[in-house]
Design a protein around this motif. Structure first.
Motif, PDB file in Angstrom:
ATOM      1  N   LEU A   8       0.852  -1.186   0.000  1.00  0.00           N
ATOM      2  CA  LEU A   8       0.000   0.000   0.000  1.00  0.00           C
ATOM      3  C   LEU A   8       0.891   1.240   0.000  1.00  0.00           C
ATOM      4  O   LEU A   8       1.774   1.370   0.850  1.00  0.00           O
ATOM      5  CB  LEU A   8      -0.918   0.016   1.229  1.00  0.00           C
ATOM      6  N   PRO A   9       0.665   2.161  -0.937  1.00  0.00           N
ATOM      7  CA  PRO A   9       1.495   3.371  -1.006  1.00  0.00           C
ATOM      8  C   PRO A   9       1.128   4.361   0.100  1.00  0.00           C
ATOM      9  O   PRO A   9       0.210   4.123   0.890  1.00  0.00           O
ATOM     10  CB  PRO A   9       1.153   3.930  -2.390  1.00  0.00           C
ATOM     11  N   ALA A  10       1.821   5.487   0.117  1.00  0.00           N
ATOM     12  CA  ALA A  10       1.526   6.569   1.058  1.00  0.00           C
ATOM     13  C   ALA A  10       0.076   7.006   0.852  1.00  0.00           C
ATOM     14  O   ALA A  10      -0.430   6.947  -0.264  1.00  0.00           O
ATOM     15  CB  ALA A  10       2.476   7.735   0.815  1.00  0.00           C
ATOM     16  N   PRO A  11      -0.581   7.400   1.902  1.00  0.00           N
ATOM     17  CA  PRO A  11      -0.078   7.656   3.256  1.00  0.00           C
ATOM     18  C   PRO A  11       0.034   6.408   4.130  1.00  0.00           C
ATOM     19  O   PRO A  11       0.449   6.498   5.271  1.00  0.00           O
ATOM     20  CB  PRO A  11      -1.127   8.613   3.823  1.00  0.00           C
ATOM     21  N   PHE A  12      -0.328   5.240   3.604  1.00  0.00           N
ATOM     22  CA  PHE A  12      -0.295   4.014   4.410  1.00  0.00           C
ATOM     23  C   PHE A  12       1.125   3.468   4.537  1.00  0.00           C
ATOM     24  O   PHE A  12       1.591   3.206   5.638  1.00  0.00           O
ATOM     25  CB  PHE A  12      -1.239   2.967   3.803  1.00  0.00           C
ATOM     26  N   SER A  13       1.789   3.256   3.417  1.00  0.00           N
ATOM     27  CA  SER A  13       3.199   2.844   3.372  1.00  0.00           C
ATOM     28  C   SER A  13       3.507   1.594   4.187  1.00  0.00           C
ATOM     29  O   SER A  13       4.416   1.566   5.007  1.00  0.00           O
ATOM     30  CB  SER A  13       4.097   3.999   3.828  1.00  0.00           C
ATOM     31  N   PHE A  14       2.729   0.548   3.934  1.00  0.00           N
ATOM     32  CA  PHE A  14       3.026  -0.746   4.523  1.00  0.00           C
ATOM     33  C   PHE A  14       2.515  -1.830   3.601  1.00  0.00           C
ATOM     34  O   PHE A  14       1.838  -1.559   2.611  1.00  0.00           O
ATOM     35  CB  PHE A  14       2.428  -0.868   5.941  1.00  0.00           C
ATOM     36  N   VAL A  15       2.845  -3.073   3.918  1.00  0.00           N
ATOM     37  CA  VAL A  15       2.449  -4.214   3.098  1.00  0.00           C
ATOM     38  C   VAL A  15       1.274  -4.918   3.768  1.00  0.00           C
ATOM     39  O   VAL A  15       1.378  -5.375   4.915  1.00  0.00           O
ATOM     40  CB  VAL A  15       3.636  -5.184   2.913  1.00  0.00           C
ATOM     41  N   LEU A  16       0.162  -4.985   3.061  1.00  0.00           N
ATOM     42  CA  LEU A  16      -1.054  -5.628   3.557  1.00  0.00           C
ATOM     43  C   LEU A  16      -0.937  -7.150   3.390  1.00  0.00           C
ATOM     44  O   LEU A  16      -0.671  -7.632   2.295  1.00  0.00           O
ATOM     45  CB  LEU A  16      -2.269  -5.109   2.784  1.00  0.00           C
ATOM     46  N   GLU A  17      -1.115  -7.864   4.484  1.00  0.00           N
ATOM     47  CA  GLU A  17      -1.078  -9.332   4.457  1.00  0.00           C
ATOM     48  C   GLU A  17      -2.481  -9.854   4.139  1.00  0.00           C
ATOM     49  O   GLU A  17      -3.467  -9.387   4.704  1.00  0.00           O
ATOM     50  CB  GLU A  17      -0.630  -9.878   5.819  1.00  0.00           C
ATOM     51  N   THR A  18      -2.570 -10.828   3.219  1.00  0.00           N
ATOM     52  CA  THR A  18      -3.871 -11.349   2.805  1.00  0.00           C
ATOM     53  C   THR A  18      -4.037 -12.840   3.078  1.00  0.00           C
ATOM     54  O   THR A  18      -5.018 -13.436   2.655  1.00  0.00           O
ATOM     55  CB  THR A  18      -4.101 -11.087   1.305  1.00  0.00           C
ATOM     56  N   ALA A  19      -3.100 -13.447   3.775  1.00  0.00           N
ATOM     57  CA  ALA A  19      -3.132 -14.902   3.991  1.00  0.00           C
ATOM     58  C   ALA A  19      -4.414 -15.361   4.666  1.00  0.00           C
ATOM     59  O   ALA A  19      -4.909 -16.448   4.361  1.00  0.00           O
ATOM     60  CB  ALA A  19      -1.916 -15.330   4.821  1.00  0.00           C
ATOM     61  N   ASP A  20      -4.972 -14.572   5.556  1.00  0.00           N
ATOM     62  CA  ASP A  20      -6.170 -14.980   6.294  1.00  0.00           C
ATOM     63  C   ASP A  20      -7.471 -14.610   5.588  1.00  0.00           C
ATOM     64  O   ASP A  20      -8.551 -14.768   6.152  1.00  0.00           O
ATOM     65  CB  ASP A  20      -6.154 -14.374   7.698  1.00  0.00           C
ATOM     66  N   PHE A  21      -7.411 -14.102   4.356  1.00  0.00           N
ATOM     67  CA  PHE A  21      -8.616 -13.706   3.623  1.00  0.00           C
ATOM     68  C   PHE A  21      -9.403 -14.922   3.115  1.00  0.00           C
ATOM     69  O   PHE A  21     -10.544 -14.782   2.714  1.00  0.00           O
ATOM     70  CB  PHE A  21      -8.276 -12.815   2.439  1.00  0.00           C
ATOM     71  N   THR A  22      -8.775 -16.101   3.075  1.00  0.00           N
ATOM     72  CA  THR A  22      -9.447 -17.287   2.532  1.00  0.00           C
ATOM     73  C   THR A  22     -10.425 -17.884   3.510  1.00  0.00           C
ATOM     74  O   THR A  22     -10.340 -17.708   4.678  1.00  0.00           O
ATOM     75  CB  THR A  22      -8.416 -18.360   2.136  1.00  0.00           C
TER      76      THR A  22
END
Length: 193
Positions: A179-193
């Motif tokens: 996720l770019p600014a203003p968030f600037s972190f990596v979203l984990e999706t492993a638990d979306f299933t």
């Protein structure tokens, strides 16, 4: 004899908007006016809500800018021409906390200052994939995150170009979404299933 003044006849679009705003939906349902169509959706299932909670928790824990979240905020957005305005309720709306956009906002607010909206597909996935994407781009919302449960994909739409987004980064559930600014972190999706 004098001529009587006549009130202008409302247009079909004005009548549609008036009908929509007067609509009383059953408890637990939400109504939206998207590109000239009134859409009434039932309450989402638990898996839908679980995915939203997973995203919200990561936003609060990892976003470089403190975020304000709403899961039920009505947005009044520009139309593509088939109705005066779209009235959309995203599954999630994020804005920098310092803006305090939701305090004192009316039921249907403008999208000014919103950084990202999310949709998690359920009963009408095509609306989330196309119509809402165009509504959000046209409104100037910088980022649109679509969690497409039936396809097992997460797509981050960015770089608005007119009525759409110029960039779409898609990945399968289980992969990371930067996720770019203003968030600037990596979203984990492993638990979306």
């Amino acid at each position: 004899m004098t001529a009587m003044a006549h009130e202008p006849t409302p247009t079909q679009e004005e009548l549609l908007l008036e009908s929509f705003l007067a609509l009383e939906t059953p408890e637990g349902f939400k109504a939206e006016l998207i590109e000239g169509e009134i859409i009434v959706s039932p309450a989402p299932d638990g898996d839908h809500e679980d995915v939203i909670e997973l995203i919200v928790a990561q936003m609060y824990d990892h976003s470089k800018v403190r975020m304000q979240y709403s899961g039920n905020k009505g947005l009044r957005l520009p139309s593509g021409g088939r109705c005066p305005r779209n009235h959309v309720v995203p599954d999630g709306t994020f804005a920098p906390r310092e803006l305090r956009l939701f305090r004192g906002a009316p039921s249907w607010m403008t999208p000014d200052g919103i950084a990202l909206v999310i949709e998690v597909t359920s009963t009408g996935p095509d609306g989330d994939r196309v119509a809402k994407r165009h509504c959000y781009a046209r409104a100037g919302i910088p980022l649109y995150l679509l969690v497409d449960r039936s396809r097992g994909m997460v797509t981050l739409h960015s770089d608005r170009v007119g009525e759409d987004y110029g960039d779409a980064h898609s990945t399968a559930f289980g992969k990371e979404v930067p996720l770019p600014a203003p968030f600037s972190f990596v979203l984990e999706t492993a638990d979306f299933t």
